[in-house]
Structure formats: C-alpha cells, structure tokens
Design an enzyme around this catalytic site. Structure first.
Site, short mmCIF file in Angstrom:
data_model
loop_
_atom_site.label_atom_id
_atom_site.label_comp_id
_atom_site.label_asym_id
_atom_site.label_seq_id
_atom_site.Cartn_x
_atom_site.Cartn_y
_atom_site.Cartn_z
N GLU A 209 0.84 -1.26 0.04
CA GLU A 209 -0.06 0.01 0.03
C GLU A 209 0.82 1.36 0.10
OE1 GLU A 209 -4.16 0.44 1.87
OE2 GLU A 209 -2.97 0.97 3.43
N HIS B 175 6.56 -26.97 2.80
CA HIS B 175 5.80 -28.02 2.38
C HIS B 175 4.81 -27.61 1.37
CE1 HIS B 175 7.95 -30.99 4.67
NE2 HIS B 175 8.05 -29.87 5.63
N LYS C 229 -13.67 2.17 -3.91
CA LYS C 229 -14.71 2.41 -2.86
C LYS C 229 -16.13 3.34 -3.57
CE LYS C 229 -11.96 3.30 1.39
NZ LYS C 229 -11.58 4.28 2.44
#
Length: 537
Positions: free
Chosen positions: A355, A386, A501
């Site tokens: 960000e 793994h 937004k």
C-alpha cells in the site's frame, strides 16, 4: 483536464550515476553457486539493536554495496528520513491535490532517550504521551473493578492488520482471564462468528477504530455489534469506546464510554504504535508490555538514522530490495517468518509495503519509468516449505526470500528428539533453505536439478519479546519508507483504494434502489453484475 500520464520522470533514479553503475554490475551478478563460502556467510552481516541481518546469500559484491550506498546518498534517503521523523510534510504530490501532511508515526514512540528536538515532532510526541496516560487510567480502573474481560475490536485495513498481527505475536503473554476478538470484514459472517465465541456480553468491551469516523465497513459492523448488545438488553454506550481523530462523527460522548485520539499524520498501516494498537495490546498484555514494544520501535527508529550502512539495518535491507527489484528484475518477495507466533505478520507487512510503494507516479505526479514496490507474500516456515517452496526452488521465476528468525522459542518448552530439539530443527531448516536456494544442485536427473542463485536474507534475533517485536515493526516501516524516498514516490497515501470505494458505493445504491423499487437504474454496468445474483433466487 490533461493528465500527464504519458510522460515519464526525467530526473531521477535511473539517471543517478549510482543507478548507471548498478545497471552495469547487474549484467554479471554474483554467482552464488560458485562464490558462497563460509567466509562470505561470516563477512556479509550487519548488526544493530539486538538483530543480525545475514545477507551473504544475496547476489551482491562489495562493488554493488558501494554503488547502493552511493544511490542512497544521491537520493538523500537519510536526509528524508530525518525530515520525516522531524515532522516535515512528506505525504504530498507536487502541483496536484494530495493529503499534504507529515508522516509522523515515529512520534508515537519517541518517548524515551534522545527524543527528536524539532517542534512538530515534540508536539506530536506529547499528544501521543497524553493519550497513553489516558489509556493507563482507563485500564487501571477496569483492572481494579475487574469489569471487562473480553475485548472486541472493530476495524479494517491497517487499523486491524497491524494490531492483530502483533496480538498473535505476543499471545503467550495474555493476561489471565482476558480475551481479544477481531472483526474487520464487512461479511456479516465475521460478526456472527465472533459473537459465538464471547461468553458474557456484560463483561465485553468493544473498541471501534476509524481515523475518519466514517469508514463504511467499520460503521456497518459497529451497527451489527451494537444490535447484539441491544438484543441482550444492554446499553451499547456503556460498552463501546472509539479510536478516531478529534471532531469526527465517532468523537461523540453520547455514543461512547470513552474516546481515544489519533491524528491525520498517522497512516492506518503505520498506526500500531498509536492508540489503534495501544488500547488492544495494553488490554491484552498490560500497558508495561506495550511500553516495551514502543521502546523497541523507538530504538530501531534511531538505528534508521545511522550513517554507517552496516549498522543501519532498515536502509541496508531497503537497498538490497532495490537491487533485486530494479536491477535484477525480481518482481516479488516471499517473507517467511520461522516463528509460529508471527503467523499473521506477513499479512501486515504485505500491506505496509504494497500500500505504501505500490505507486506508478513520482512526487511530481509523473509516471515512473522504473518498477516500484514488489509483491509481498508468504507464510511461516517450516509449513511453507511443504507448500509453495517447490516453486521458489524449481519454478521459472526467481523469488527472493526474506526470513525472520529467532534463536530461542517463546515458551521455553521443547524436547530433544533424535539428538536435537525442535527449535534446533527449526533453525536447521531455515539455514538449509537459504543455502539450498543459493547454491542449488547439479544432477544427472534433470528433475533433481536446482539452478540456485535464488537470493535470500535472514533477519535474526535472540528471542521474540515485546521489545524485539517493536523493533521488528520499525525495521519494516523504515525499510519501506527508505525505498519510497529512493524511488521518489509518496509512500504515505493510498489513492489505489479510492476508485473501488466509489464504485462500491454506486453498487450499494443499486441494491437500495432495487429494494425500494422506485428508481430506475442509473448504473447500467453495475446492474448487469447484480443480475447474476438473480440466478440464485
């Protein structure tokens, strides 16, 4: 209005003389499959503040390091760090509307030896200290009455990720009888799931965190949580506290038992050492533990001002990252903590880094002609060995790996099995991964061939404590800031979240219009998305 996105920045980064040197050096980078020796592992180490940064398995030479240091000098990285910690305006884009404010999160821990002398930094530190005293009194009263035993935090983004990651890191220090719960996602199942775990609402405190006081997801979740209290016959005001800026809708004595303040010079992803983290971490572990956390962060802030590169761990790490990103062209970094307590830490640093430095314009508003922030991802080791380490070892993309490790475990509980303890097995694995990624393996069987030259570095400390955790946070915050300073971008805003937004609000209005059945659609493409939901009616 003409936007200058077609132009690229003419005046920095690749035009630095150090960048030109590094471009030449990158044509023939160090071959770790041939050059990794015990002497190199011993020599390429930086040490400060109880940490060692082992970088012998990075593809750097002394010439590369000298050019990287020159790059930091030409870009005035240390000067910019000093200016940031002094409270100068660092969050800006020239000639375009921007937030135009300081990035003074370091002031929230500038409460110990050798404080900053600049007026703005001192004023900010005094504000932070006053809030800590207010918090101390609030928690002292609660402990005396043994009233609230559970805390629910309602937040999102940096107000959630940072505090949550650090809560998990210190969970072994949880005060007896105390429990903390986190709500962030606007998905209603997040609230519902948390409230199935709370034993007694009468003894539950809710901390709502929003700097603006208007964050949609947080406001929505707050109302859901308030309704849970009302349904239980409880007055929400007696259970809710807010953390916000002065003067916001959440700075409201009629709605909250108490309000704690943060300020516009603290970005969400940099807010863990502010009240965003202070209330929850102090409730869970005690304010003295939080104080130690602040001390560690403050010490690493001071280390970030060191002129000796081999003692300035955040700057050195930033430069190694720039070498990998801009000159060796590696687009991603795997951040692997070899500590189960840091199971949510990569998610927090992912936000801090991506960000902050996921930007395509410089601070003059001009499109960059170079890469900026890398993709950050990862999971704790050894579990990650793994799962995705197969790709890191034998995939077609080179993925640099940054490892966090500690000599000692947290609980002091371990067992010798087959000649070694679990902690020794953990440490053996992380060192082995670094070695294997660097040197590779040649085999007549191509399926067992490892090409090597996968760079790694290891940040090593004795033990994960509140102090070292604070220093670790500051290390990454300052590393990211240094990279932004060198790239000449604004690491302290986040315009990238805004467009989504705006469109989300239009879709929310579309849902509301459909429910009312009064307004025709004003957002045709949004309506087209929503029609897909009709299939499931």
């Amino acid at each position: 209005m003409e936007f200058r996105m077609s132009k690229t920045s003419p005046s920095h980064f690749f035009n630095y003389s150090a960048s030109k040197k590094l471009q030449e050096l990158a044509k023939h980078p160090l071959d770790l499959t041939k050059e990794l020796t015990p002497e190199r592992v011993t020599q390429y180490v930086a040490e400060a503040g109880g940490f060692k940064l082992l970088y012998g398995t990075e593809r750097v030479t002394n010439d590369v390091l000298a050019a990287l240091k020159q790059l930091s000098e030409e870009s005035h990285a240390l000067d910019k760090m000093n200016r940031m910690q002094d409270g100068e305006v660092m969050n800006f884009i020239e000639r375009f509307p921007s937030e135009n404010r300081p990035a003074l999160h370091t002031a929230t821990r500038d409460l110990f030896d050798y404080p900053r002398t600049a007026k703005k930094a001192q004023e900010a530190a005094q504000l932070a200290k006053a809030e800590l005293e207010k918090l101390r009194q609030f928690l002292e009263k609660n402990d005396q009455n043994y009233h609230f035993t559970d805390l629910v935090t309602v937040a999102i983004g940096g107000s959630d990720l940072g505090p949550r990651a650090h809560y998990h890191a210190l969970e072994h220090l949880l005060k007896p009888g105390h429990h903390v719960h986190f709500i962030s996602n606007v998905d209603p199942d997040d609230v519902a799931g948390v409230f199935r775990k709370i034993p007694d609402l009468k003894r539950t405190l809710v901390a709502v965190v929003s700097k603006s006081g208007t964050t949609l997801e947080t406001a929505t979740n707050e109302e859901l949580v308030r309704e849970k209290f009302r349904q239980a016959g409880l007055d929400p005001k007696k259970h809710f506290v807010s953390i916000t800026m002065p003067g916001t809708p959440m700075d409201n004595q009629e709605q909250y038992l108490k309000t704690f303040y943060m300020w516009d010079w603290i970005g969400g992803r940099y807010s863990t050492t502010s009240m965003c983290g202070a209330l929850m971490l102090s409730f869970a572990f005690g304010i003295n533990t939080f104080w130690e956390f602040l001390k560690g962060a403050h010490e690493m802030d001071r280390i970030a001002l060191e002129t000796n590169l081999n003692k300035n761990l955040p700057l050195l790490a930033a430069l190694l990252g720039i070498w990998n990103r801009n000159f060796l062209d590696y687009p991603t970094v795997a951040l692997i903590p070899y500590s189960q307590a840091l199971l949510r830490y990569t998610a927090h640093i992912q936000q801090v880094d991506m960000e902050s430095n996921g930007k395509h314009i410089d601070q003059q508003g001009i499109m960059t002609n170079f890469h900026t922030g890398p993709i950050i991802w990862g999971e704790p080791g050894t579990n990650s060995q793994h799962s995705f380490f197969q790709l890191i070892h034998q995939g077609t993309a080179t993925v640099p790996v940054s490892i966090i490790a500690f000599k000692e475990n947290l609980y002091g509980e371990d067992l010798e099995f087959q000649g070694t303890t679990s902690q020794e097995k953990l440490l053996s694995n992380l060192f082995a991964q670094s070695l294997a990624l660097a040197t590779g393996q040649i085999s007549e069987n191509p399926n067992k061939t490892f090409l090597g030259n996968r760079p790694t570095n290891i940040l090593l400390a004795k033990k994960l404590t509140p102090y070292t955790l604070g220093a670790l946070l500051s290390f990454f915050e300052n590393k990211v800031a240094f990279q932004g300073f060198i790239w000449g971008i604004n690491s302290f805003d986040q315009e990238g979240v805004q467009l989504g937004k705006v469109l989300a609000n239009r879709l929310i209005n579309e849902f509301a219009n459909q429910r009312k059945k009064t307004k025709p659609s004003s957002f045709a493409i949004g309506e087209a998305y929503l029609k897909h939901l009709d299939h499931f009616s």
